[in-house]
Write an enzyme that holds these catalytic residues in place. Sequence first.
Site, short mmCIF file in Angstrom:
data_model
loop_
_atom_site.label_atom_id
_atom_site.label_comp_id
_atom_site.label_asym_id
_atom_site.label_seq_id
_atom_site.Cartn_x
_atom_site.Cartn_y
_atom_site.Cartn_z
N LYS A 128 2.71 1.52 -3.23
CA LYS A 128 2.58 1.99 -4.71
C LYS A 128 1.32 2.99 -4.16
O LYS A 128 1.58 3.97 -4.97
CB LYS A 128 1.33 0.76 -4.20
N GLU A 135 -4.33 -0.59 -10.25
CA GLU A 135 -3.03 0.24 -10.35
C GLU A 135 -2.50 0.71 -11.05
O GLU A 135 -1.94 2.07 -10.98
CB GLU A 135 -2.56 0.04 -8.42
N TYR A 195 -7.19 -4.78 -7.43
CA TYR A 195 -7.04 -4.33 -7.46
C TYR A 195 -5.76 -3.31 -8.28
O TYR A 195 -5.17 -3.13 -8.78
CB TYR A 195 -6.68 -4.18 -6.15
N CYS A 218 0.85 -1.35 0.07
CA CYS A 218 -0.06 0.45 0.04
C CYS A 218 1.04 1.18 0.04
O CYS A 218 0.69 1.99 -0.73
CB CYS A 218 -0.51 0.25 1.23
#
Length: 498
Positions: free
Chosen positions: A80, A216, A212, A77
């Site tokens: 990213k 992303e 996801y 997370c």
Amino acid sequence: MARKMLIDGELSQTNEAEEAHFDFDLFVIGAGSGGVRASRFSTNFGAKKVGICELPFHPISSEVIGGVGGTCVIRGCVPKKILVYGASFGGELEDARNYGWELKENLDFNWKKLLKKKTDEILRLNGIYKRLLSNAGVKLYEGEGRVVGPNEVEVTQLDGTKLRYSAKHILIATGSRAHSPAIPGQELAITSDEALSLEEMPKRAVVLGGGYIAVEFASIWRGMGASVDLFFRKELPLRGFDDEMRAVVARNLEGRGINMHPRTNLTELIKTEDGIKVRTDHGEELVADVVLFATGRIPNSKRLNLEAVGVEVDKMGAIKVNEHSQTNIPSIWAIGDVTNRMNLTPVALMEGTCFAKTVFGGEPTKPDYDHIPCAVFSIPPLSVVGLSEEQAIEQATGDILVFTSSFNPMRNTISGRQEKTVMKLVVDADTDKVLGASMCGPDAPEIMQGIAIALKCGATKAQFDSTVGIHPSAAEEFVTMRSVSRRVDGAKKPKTSM
């Protein structure tokens, strides 16, 4: 002093004298977000001796390297999101021209500079997590941990030395790792771990996956100027999300210049002088500098020796636990992605807190998985909380009211960017209770965090309507959607095939 603990699902009084023969009250295997939270909070709730082990630090994980902070902090997370910020500036700088900023025609992007800043930040956070453990009195061991008995763990240190410790309770919080499809040439592809640490910025990227991570990274690389081809098995990306919002995300990805390949899989990768040749099940061929497999993650349980100890796992390797995160061995517990319940960092934190309360706080606490908000950090992002329209209809006993709003954000009216923000509320017609909320557009996650509180409190549509908005803002649209977009008969149960 006596302490209450959960044993076989019931609170039991234990005496410190009875526990004296254990080296630790608690030993945690895995120092990611969940493991660190559980160990720290356990000391707060009275655990006297707490140990934790974690693999040595490296940005790219393997079975023998990892790092304190875990996936989210080191290779998930946090890094990213840093890259998402970096990629977002490309579009914002373009938009700035119509706001009067006189920029030179060609803007240069320095990937290596951003990569160094990213690495510096995760090293800083790795240090912070270590200090949090130290300040809480948690003993940290660097090495690979495994369970060797109901109350015994083994830690293999970096020099190969094996240490064994006894523990009243063992908590497994080893997370998950990327899973790659077995196709010819698969060794030529990378996972999200490597994607966050590439030495060179790719000019041509192929991404396989529709979740996801795929969406992303497609957004990141496209935002930084690469050509991107996104391949996924369904008609739309982000299976499991609201179908209407999935279509919005797909439209935005395409609008940003990403080449979409729905209902398409990769069949072979071939190394060539010009790059990696990619073949699909539709007979297409293209060449890329990098191929990212973003095809899901699997629980990180293979090397824990669970079978020998008798801990039950499912066919994916996820550790089976009860509602208090306890395995079939009463002294062994598990939280986070290794249990494959709801794989989000804040959920692992919640499970770690509940574990500490249950085992050391004398307050049996079950994790609450209702109304957990989440976000997909595509550009622009998608964020949701509660039920999708499809889920609401599936669970309905009466009619469902759907309120939607699609509009051009105020900043786009000047910049000229043709990209709608879309918001949605799903409401129970009988009770007026808001069952779900979705938004795709700038700042969606920041807005949805507040909406999540309202849904957690059981807010009704009337309460949304009676709330005064902040003007001018996109967020105010959530309290001004007065007209029903459609009323759906709850007796009809449509199934998505997208």
